[in-house]
Design an enzyme around this catalytic site. Structure first.
Site, PDB file in Angstrom:
ATOM      1  N   HIS A 449       0.804  -1.217   0.000  1.00 44.05           N
ATOM      2  CA  HIS A 449       0.000   0.000   0.000  1.00 44.05           C
ATOM      3  C   HIS A 449       0.841   1.273   0.000  1.00 44.05           C
ATOM      4  O   HIS A 449       0.319   2.383  -0.176  1.00 44.05           O
ATOM      5  CB  HIS A 449      -0.941   0.002   1.213  1.00 44.05           C
ATOM      6  N   ARG A 450       2.158   1.141   0.182  1.00 42.58           N
ATOM      7  CA  ARG A 450       3.025   2.313   0.056  1.00 42.58           C
ATOM      8  C   ARG A 450       3.132   2.746  -1.403  1.00 42.58           C
ATOM      9  O   ARG A 450       3.364   3.925  -1.693  1.00 42.58           O
ATOM     10  CB  ARG A 450       4.429   2.000   0.597  1.00 42.58           C
TER      11      ARG A 450
END
Length: 479
Positions: A449-450
C-alpha cells in the site's frame, strides 16, 4: 607446492553463506576429473551440484551428508598428483578437518567396521578409527596436537608403515566426569537434544553421554526423565513431569534450507510492507472453452495448456496498462521496472520456491507456455538454480491446484504485488439474466500500500478479471 589441495565450499552467489551437503557423488580413493560433479549441496534457494576444481584422487571427505557447512570451509581434499607415490605424513601435506565435524557424527561404527570416506577402520601404523581416514597414530607423535583438541591415548603397538589414504585427524576424547557426575569438559549434544533437555528441565551437565565421543543423546535425556519420575513430586518436579508428557511422540524438524529462507522472507515482508488484499470472483466459462480450442490446434497438441497460462498472460497485459504495479519500494524512491520477471510459486519436496520467467512480457503465448512448463518441471526435479529464483518483480501463486478457493498471499520481498489464483469450479451464476452453471473462480491480489493505492490495485485486478472473463475479446481490444 603441496600436491594435496583442500577444496572449500564455494560462494554460491545471491548472498548465501552456507549450504547443506545432500549427497557425496564421489568417495575416498576415487579418481576424478576437472569439473566433474563431486557433491550435491542444498542452499536456502536450490540444490546444486558442485564440480571439482582439480583433477586427481580423493584423499579425504571432511563432512558427512546432512552437515551444514559455511561458505569457505574445506569439504574435500584432492591429491592432484596421485602417480607421484605415497604421501608423506606431515602437517604441511595432510589436511585436517575441524573437531566440530567430529562431534557432528551421529552414528558410531561397529568395532572394526569401515565406511569409505567417512569412518576409518583398523588401519596400518596403529592408527585409531575416526571420522576421516586412519586418524592419529597411537605411538608417540612428532606432530604437535591442535590447540584445544583432546589427544587419544592407547598402548603403543609397532606396525609396518603404510601409505596414508586420508588425512590424520586428532580424536576428540569424550568429556571426563568427576565424582559428582558433572562433566569436566564441554557438553556434547545436538541442538534438538539440547532443546528437549531444556523443555524437560534436565541439566545436561549432570548426564553421562552414551553417544559418539561421549555426546548426550535423546535416549540419555529420556532416561533421566524416567529416573526422576520415581522420586516424590515437588513443585519443580511436577512441572518437569507435565512438560515431558508426550515427548516421546513428538517429531522435531530442523528449520533449514528453503523452509528457513521462506520463513525469514515472509516474516520480513509481512512486517515491513503494509499489505492490502482485494478479491474478485469471475466467470471463466469462456476462458475454459478458449483453452479447449487452443488444445485442439495442431501446433499446440504437444504443449501443456492450463488455466494458469491465461492468468499469466492476463497479468502481463495488465502490467502494460498499469506499470506502477511492477515496482519496488526503495526507501526514498520507487523503482518502476520496464521488464517483468514473472514469478510462479511452486510447491516442491524441499518446500515452496518461486522461480521466475525472465522478461516474460516479451514472450508470445506459445513461448510463455513453454517457459512455464520448463519452470515447473525443473522445480519438481529439484534442479532450480539460485539465479532462476532471484530478481522476480511480480508473482502468481496457484492455490487452486490444491482445491482452495483463494487466500491472502504475502508479498515476496522487493515486489509490490502478488496474485492468488483459486480453484475453477462449476457454480450457479447469473448469466444473461438467468441462473446457470458456470465455471467460476476467485482472484486475490495482495499489494504494497506504500506504492499501490486502492484505486490502482482495483483497476489492475479488474483488468485481469476482464481478460479471464473473455480472453479472445480482450486480446483483440488490448493488443
Amino acid at each position: 607446492m603441496s600436491r594435496i589441495k583442500e577444496f572449500n565450499l564455494p560462494d554460491l552467489g545471491e548472498g548465501l553463506t552456507e549450504g547443506e551437503i545432500l549427497a557425496w557423488l564421489v568417495k575416498v580413493g576415487d579418481t576424478i576429473e576437472l569439473n566433474q560433479p563431486i557433491v550435491e549441496v542444498e542452499t536456502a534457494k536450490a540444490a546444486v551440484e558442485i564440480p571439482a576444481k582439480w583433477a586427481g584422487q580423493v584423499q579425504a571427505i571432511f563432512h558427512p551428508e546432512g552437515t551444514t557447512v559455511e561458505v569457505g570451509t574445506p569439504i574435500i581434499a584432492i591429491d592432484t598428483d596421485p602417480g607421484a607415490g605415497p604421501i608423506e605424513s606431515s602437517a604441511e601435506e595432510l589436511p585436517t578437518p575441524s573437531a566440530a565435524s567430529l562431534a557432528a557424527v551421529d552414528i558410531a561404527p561397529a568395532e572394526g567396521a569401515v565406511e569409505p570416506g567417512l569412518i576409518g577402520g583398523p588401519a596400518p601404523g596403529g592408527r585409531t578409527a575416526v571420522l576421516v581416514g586412519y586418524g592419529p597414530r597411537t605411538t608417540a607423535a612428532k606432530r604437535r596436537p591442535r590447540k584445544g583438541a583432546a589427544q587419544a591415548t592407547a598402548p603403543a603397538t609397532p606396525a609396518a608403515p603404510a601409505p596414508v589414504v586420508a588425512a590424520p585427524v586428532p580424536v576428540q576424547a569424550a568429556p571426563t566426569v568427576n565424582g559428582n557426575g558433572h562433566h569436566g569438559g564441554p557438553v556434547l549434544a545436538k541442538p534438538p537434544v539440547r532443546k528437549l533437555a531444556k523443555d524437560l528441565g534436565i541439566d545436561l551437565r549432570t548426564l553421562t553421554g552414551s553417544g559418539p565421543l561421549g555426546s548426550i543423546t535423546r535416549e540419555d535425556v529420556q532416561q533421566a526423565v524416567a529416573a526422576s519420575s520415581a522420586e516424590p513430586l515437588t513443585v519443580g518436579a511436577a512441572a518437569t513431569s507435565a512438560a515431558s508428557f508426550g515427548a516421546d511422540r513428538e517429531q522435531r524438524i530442523p528449520v533449514k534450507g528453503v523452509r528457513k529462507l521462506t520463513a525469514e522472507n515472509m516474516s520480513r515482508s509481512a512486517f515491513t510492507a503494509p499489505h492490502v488484499t482485494e478479491f474478485l470472483t469471475i466467470d471463466m466459462t469462456r476462458a475454459m472453452k478458449a483453452l479447449d480450442r487452443l488444445r485442439g490446434r495442431r501446433e499446440w497438441r504437444d504443449v501443456r495448456v492450463s488455466p494458469l497460462l491465461l492468468v499469466a498472460k492476463a497479468v502481463l497485459l495488465a502490467v502494460k496498462r498499469h506499470p506502477m504495479v511492477n515496482s519496488t519500494w526503495a526507501g526514498d524512491e520507487i523503482v518502476v521496472k520496464e521488464y517483468v520477471n514473472l514469478g510462479i510459486a511452486a510447491a516442491t519436496e524441499r518446500g515452496l520456491i518461486v522461480p521466475n520467467i525472465k522478461d516474460a512480457g516479451r514472450l508470445t503465448l506459445r513461448e510463455l507456455a513453454d517457459a512455464m512448463t520448463d519452470l515447473v518441471q525443473t522445480a519438481k526435479a529439484g534442479k532450480t538454480s539460485p539465479a532462476a529464483m532471484s530478481g522476480g518483480t511480480l508473482t502468481i501463486t496457484n492455490v487452486g491446484v490444491f482445491g482452495v478457493d483463494t487466500g491472502t498471499p504475502i508479498l515476496p520481498p522487493g515486489e509490490s504485488a502478488i496474485l492468488a489464483f483459486g480453484a475453477v469450479r462449476e457454480q450457479p451464476w447469473v448469466h444473461k439474466g438467468k441462473v446457470k452453471p458456470r465455471m467460476v473462480t476467485t482472484l486475490a491480489l495482495s499489494f504494497d500500500h506504500r506504492i499501490i493505492d486502492g484505486e490502482l490495485g482495483s483497476k489492475f485486478l479488474r483488468d485481469i478479471g476482464d481478460f479471464l472473463t473473455d480472453p479472445e475479446a480482450a486480446l483483440l481490444a488490448w493488443t
